[in-house]
Design a protein around this motif. Structure first.
Motif, PDB file in Angstrom:
ATOM      1  N   VAL A  65       0.882  -1.181   0.000  1.00 56.45           N
ATOM      2  CA  VAL A  65       0.000   0.000   0.000  1.00 56.45           C
ATOM      3  C   VAL A  65       0.911   1.220   0.000  1.00 56.45           C
ATOM      4  O   VAL A  65       1.363   1.690   1.051  1.00 56.45           O
ATOM      5  CB  VAL A  65      -0.942  -0.017   1.227  1.00 56.45           C
ATOM      6  N   PHE A  66       1.169   1.723  -1.180  1.00 60.16           N
ATOM      7  CA  PHE A  66       2.188   2.765  -1.326  1.00 60.16           C
ATOM      8  C   PHE A  66       1.722   4.102  -0.759  1.00 60.16           C
ATOM      9  O   PHE A  66       2.446   4.792  -0.044  1.00 60.16           O
ATOM     10  CB  PHE A  66       2.535   2.916  -2.811  1.00 60.16           C
ATOM     11  N   GLY A  67       0.489   4.462  -1.089  1.00 62.37           N
ATOM     12  CA  GLY A  67      -0.021   5.791  -0.727  1.00 62.37           C
ATOM     13  C   GLY A  67      -0.723   6.362  -1.935  1.00 62.37           C
ATOM     14  O   GLY A  67      -0.526   5.871  -3.049  1.00 62.37           O
ATOM     15  N   GLU A  68      -1.541   7.373  -1.725  1.00 62.28           N
ATOM     16  CA  GLU A  68      -2.267   7.953  -2.868  1.00 62.28           C
ATOM     17  C   GLU A  68      -2.694   9.367  -2.554  1.00 62.28           C
ATOM     18  O   GLU A  68      -2.724   9.784  -1.395  1.00 62.28           O
ATOM     19  CB  GLU A  68      -3.501   7.105  -3.203  1.00 62.28           C
ATOM     20  N   GLY A  69      -3.031  10.070  -3.620  1.00 59.01           N
ATOM     21  CA  GLY A  69      -3.548  11.426  -3.454  1.00 59.01           C
ATOM     22  C   GLY A  69      -2.842  12.403  -4.360  1.00 59.01           C
ATOM     23  O   GLY A  69      -2.220  12.019  -5.358  1.00 59.01           O
ATOM     24  N   ILE A 136       9.747  -0.521  10.891  1.00 57.69           N
ATOM     25  CA  ILE A 136       9.594   0.931  10.710  1.00 57.69           C
ATOM     26  C   ILE A 136      10.878   1.521  10.120  1.00 57.69           C
ATOM     27  O   ILE A 136      10.838   2.280   9.147  1.00 57.69           O
ATOM     28  CB  ILE A 136       9.241   1.612  12.056  1.00 57.69           C
ATOM     29  N   ARG A 137      12.001   1.137  10.706  1.00 61.55           N
ATOM     30  CA  ARG A 137      13.285   1.685  10.227  1.00 61.55           C
ATOM     31  C   ARG A 137      13.529   1.324   8.764  1.00 61.55           C
ATOM     32  O   ARG A 137      14.040   2.119   7.994  1.00 61.55           O
ATOM     33  CB  ARG A 137      14.438   1.119  11.058  1.00 61.55           C
ATOM     34  N   THR A 138      13.129   0.125   8.384  1.00 64.38           N
ATOM     35  CA  THR A 138      13.395  -0.330   7.010  1.00 64.38           C
ATOM     36  C   THR A 138      12.503   0.390   6.008  1.00 64.38           C
ATOM     37  O   THR A 138      12.934   0.720   4.904  1.00 64.38           O
ATOM     38  CB  THR A 138      13.166  -1.852   6.902  1.00 64.38           C
ATOM     39  N   CYS A 139      11.268   0.634   6.401  1.00 65.91           N
ATOM     40  CA  CYS A 139      10.307   1.220   5.447  1.00 65.91           C
ATOM     41  C   CYS A 139      10.359   2.748   5.416  1.00 65.91           C
ATOM     42  O   CYS A 139       9.996   3.356   4.413  1.00 65.91           O
ATOM     43  CB  CYS A 139       8.889   0.756   5.814  1.00 65.91           C
ATOM     44  N   LEU A 140      10.807   3.348   6.515  1.00 64.04           N
ATOM     45  CA  LEU A 140      10.721   4.807   6.644  1.00 64.04           C
ATOM     46  C   LEU A 140      11.410   5.598   5.518  1.00 64.04           C
ATOM     47  O   LEU A 140      10.883   6.632   5.090  1.00 64.04           O
ATOM     48  CB  LEU A 140      11.261   5.231   8.018  1.00 64.04           C
ATOM     49  N   PRO A 141      12.562   5.155   5.012  1.00 70.79           N
ATOM     50  CA  PRO A 141      13.198   5.941   3.945  1.00 70.79           C
ATOM     51  C   PRO A 141      12.284   6.160   2.737  1.00 70.79           C
ATOM     52  O   PRO A 141      12.385   7.190   2.058  1.00 70.79           O
ATOM     53  CB  PRO A 141      14.412   5.095   3.554  1.00 70.79           C
ATOM     54  N   PHE A 142      11.375   5.209   2.478  1.00 73.11           N
ATOM     55  CA  PHE A 142      10.485   5.372   1.324  1.00 73.11           C
ATOM     56  C   PHE A 142       9.412   6.425   1.622  1.00 73.11           C
ATOM     57  O   PHE A 142       9.043   7.209   0.752  1.00 73.11           O
ATOM     58  CB  PHE A 142       9.868   4.024   0.937  1.00 73.11           C
ATOM     59  N   LEU A 143       8.950   6.441   2.870  1.00 73.06           N
ATOM     60  CA  LEU A 143       8.012   7.503   3.255  1.00 73.06           C
ATOM     61  C   LEU A 143       8.723   8.857   3.202  1.00 73.06           C
ATOM     62  O   LEU A 143       8.147   9.853   2.756  1.00 73.06           O
ATOM     63  CB  LEU A 143       7.457   7.239   4.659  1.00 73.06           C
ATOM     64  N   GLU A 144       9.976   8.870   3.636  1.00 75.24           N
ATOM     65  CA  GLU A 144      10.733  10.122   3.567  1.00 75.24           C
ATOM     66  C   GLU A 144      10.847  10.598   2.122  1.00 75.24           C
ATOM     67  O   GLU A 144      10.734  11.783   1.835  1.00 75.24           O
ATOM     68  CB  GLU A 144      12.124   9.945   4.199  1.00 75.24           C
ATOM     69  N   GLY A 145      11.034   9.640   1.209  1.00 75.11           N
ATOM     70  CA  GLY A 145      11.069   9.986  -0.213  1.00 75.11           C
ATOM     71  C   GLY A 145       9.741  10.569  -0.668  1.00 75.11           C
ATOM     72  O   GLY A 145       9.696  11.532  -1.441  1.00 75.11           O
ATOM     73  N   GLN A 146       8.642   9.989  -0.178  1.00 75.77           N
ATOM     74  CA  GLN A 146       7.316  10.509  -0.548  1.00 75.77           C
ATOM     75  C   GLN A 146       7.107  11.920   0.005  1.00 75.77           C
ATOM     76  O   GLN A 146       6.571  12.790  -0.681  1.00 75.77           O
ATOM     77  CB  GLN A 146       6.219   9.570  -0.025  1.00 75.77           C
ATOM     78  N   ILE A 147       7.532  12.125   1.250  1.00 73.87           N
ATOM     79  CA  ILE A 147       7.374  13.461   1.849  1.00 73.87           C
ATOM     80  C   ILE A 147       8.201  14.480   1.055  1.00 73.87           C
ATOM     81  O   ILE A 147       7.730  15.571   0.737  1.00 73.87           O
ATOM     82  CB  ILE A 147       7.799  13.447   3.340  1.00 73.87           C
ATOM     83  N   ALA A 148       9.419  14.090   0.708  1.00 66.27           N
ATOM     84  CA  ALA A 148      10.268  15.011  -0.064  1.00 66.27           C
ATOM     85  C   ALA A 148       9.645  15.300  -1.428  1.00 66.27           C
ATOM     86  O   ALA A 148       9.694  16.425  -1.921  1.00 66.27           O
ATOM     87  CB  ALA A 148      11.660  14.409  -0.229  1.00 66.27           C
ATOM     88  N   ALA A 149       9.029  14.278  -2.040  1.00 60.01           N
ATOM     89  CA  ALA A 149       8.442  14.460  -3.372  1.00 60.01           C
ATOM     90  C   ALA A 149       7.194  15.351  -3.313  1.00 60.01           C
ATOM     91  O   ALA A 149       7.006  16.229  -4.149  1.00 60.01           O
ATOM     92  CB  ALA A 149       8.080  13.095  -3.964  1.00 60.01           C
ATOM     93  N   VAL A 150       6.353  15.114  -2.321  1.00 61.47           N
ATOM     94  CA  VAL A 150       5.102  15.888  -2.225  1.00 61.47           C
ATOM     95  C   VAL A 150       5.383  17.276  -1.637  1.00 61.47           C
ATOM     96  O   VAL A 150       4.764  18.263  -2.032  1.00 61.47           O
ATOM     97  CB  VAL A 150       4.058  15.128  -1.351  1.00 61.47           C
TER      98      VAL A 150
END
Ligand code: SF4
Length: 232
Positions: A65-69, A136-150
């Motif tokens: 579940v990557f995220g959306e919006g 959490i530690r393993t997945c967080l960098p991808f969320l950080e990438g999403q935050i940086a992108a959005v």
């Protein structure tokens, strides 16, 4: 050039001329253009994630579940992780808690397409347990990438797990909620997770507190009077 390659070039030229005569020029050109399309920053994060097996959660998930919006949303909601409905559909916040989140967004005078929604981990923890620190530690960098992108102007962290992971602190959500905290220059408003608000019903006190938190977010987005919490 050898006879063979000359022959091949001749055949290719004839084939292209044939296609153009049939009116396929635009199709051919658009294929060329297609190959030149660059990925957006969010697509790059998704591409990098791939069919991720970096942490144990991949073993029991059905979908990432990557995220959306809105990829340029000013407001981002971040929850803890997908539940059963989200795992089945591959979309964040689509179950009962998701319906309440949708009402919360609408109460702010917005729609889901106006905001970006993601989770701390992208695969469902079994039995809806909390994600482990390693996950959490393993997945967080991808969320950080999403935050940086959005690059949102403000983030709402839904629940203790999301708030603690984003802010790198440990505390209860009742202590964290209601005050903006800084995360790399982006204000984060911790508030209750919609699942908790559903469990806490019919006690409306927590919903009222969540609505007060969202009103502070609306004020930060310069839309102080654009919603109503009556239907939460
Ligand atoms: Fe990969 Fe994140 Fe899923 Fe773990 S939770 S497998 S790191 S996508």
């Amino acid at each position: 050039m050898t006879d063979e390659s000359q022959n091949w070039m001749e055949q290719a030229r004839n084939y292209l001329e044939y296609q153009v005569n049939l009116g396929f020029r635009e199709v051919l050109l658009s294929r060329v253009e297609e190959n030149r399309i660059e990925l957006s920053p969010l697509e790059e994060v998704r591409e990098e994630l791939g069919e991720c097996t970096r942490c144990p959660l991949h073993r029991t998930r059905h979908s990432i579940v990557f995220g959306e919006g809105n990829s340029r949303a000013r407001l981002m909601f971040i929850g803890e992780g997908p539940g059963a409905d989200e795992d089945r559909q591959g979309r964040p916040f689509v179950g009962r808690a998701g319906q309440l989140l949708t009402r919360m967004i609408q109460a702010m005078g917005l729609e889901r397409v106006d905001v970006y929604i993601a989770n701390i981990v992208k695969c469902r923890p079994p039995e809806n347990r909390n994600p482990e620190p390693l996950e959490i530690r393993t997945c967080l960098p991808f969320l950080e990438g999403q935050i940086a992108a959005v690059a949102p102007k403000v983030i709402v962290a839904l629940g203790r797990v999301a708030a603690c992971a984003l802010l790198d602190i440990k505390d209860s959500i009742s202590k964290l909620r209601g005050e903006f905290r800084d995360r790399n220059g982006i204000p984060v408003m911790p508030t209750y997770h919609p699942s908790f608000l559903l469990r806490a019903e019919p006690d409306k006190r927590h919903k009222a507190e969540a609505w007060a938190d969202l009103q502070k977010v609306m004020a930060l987005l310069d839309r102080p009077d654009s919603g109503s919490g009556d239907n939460l």
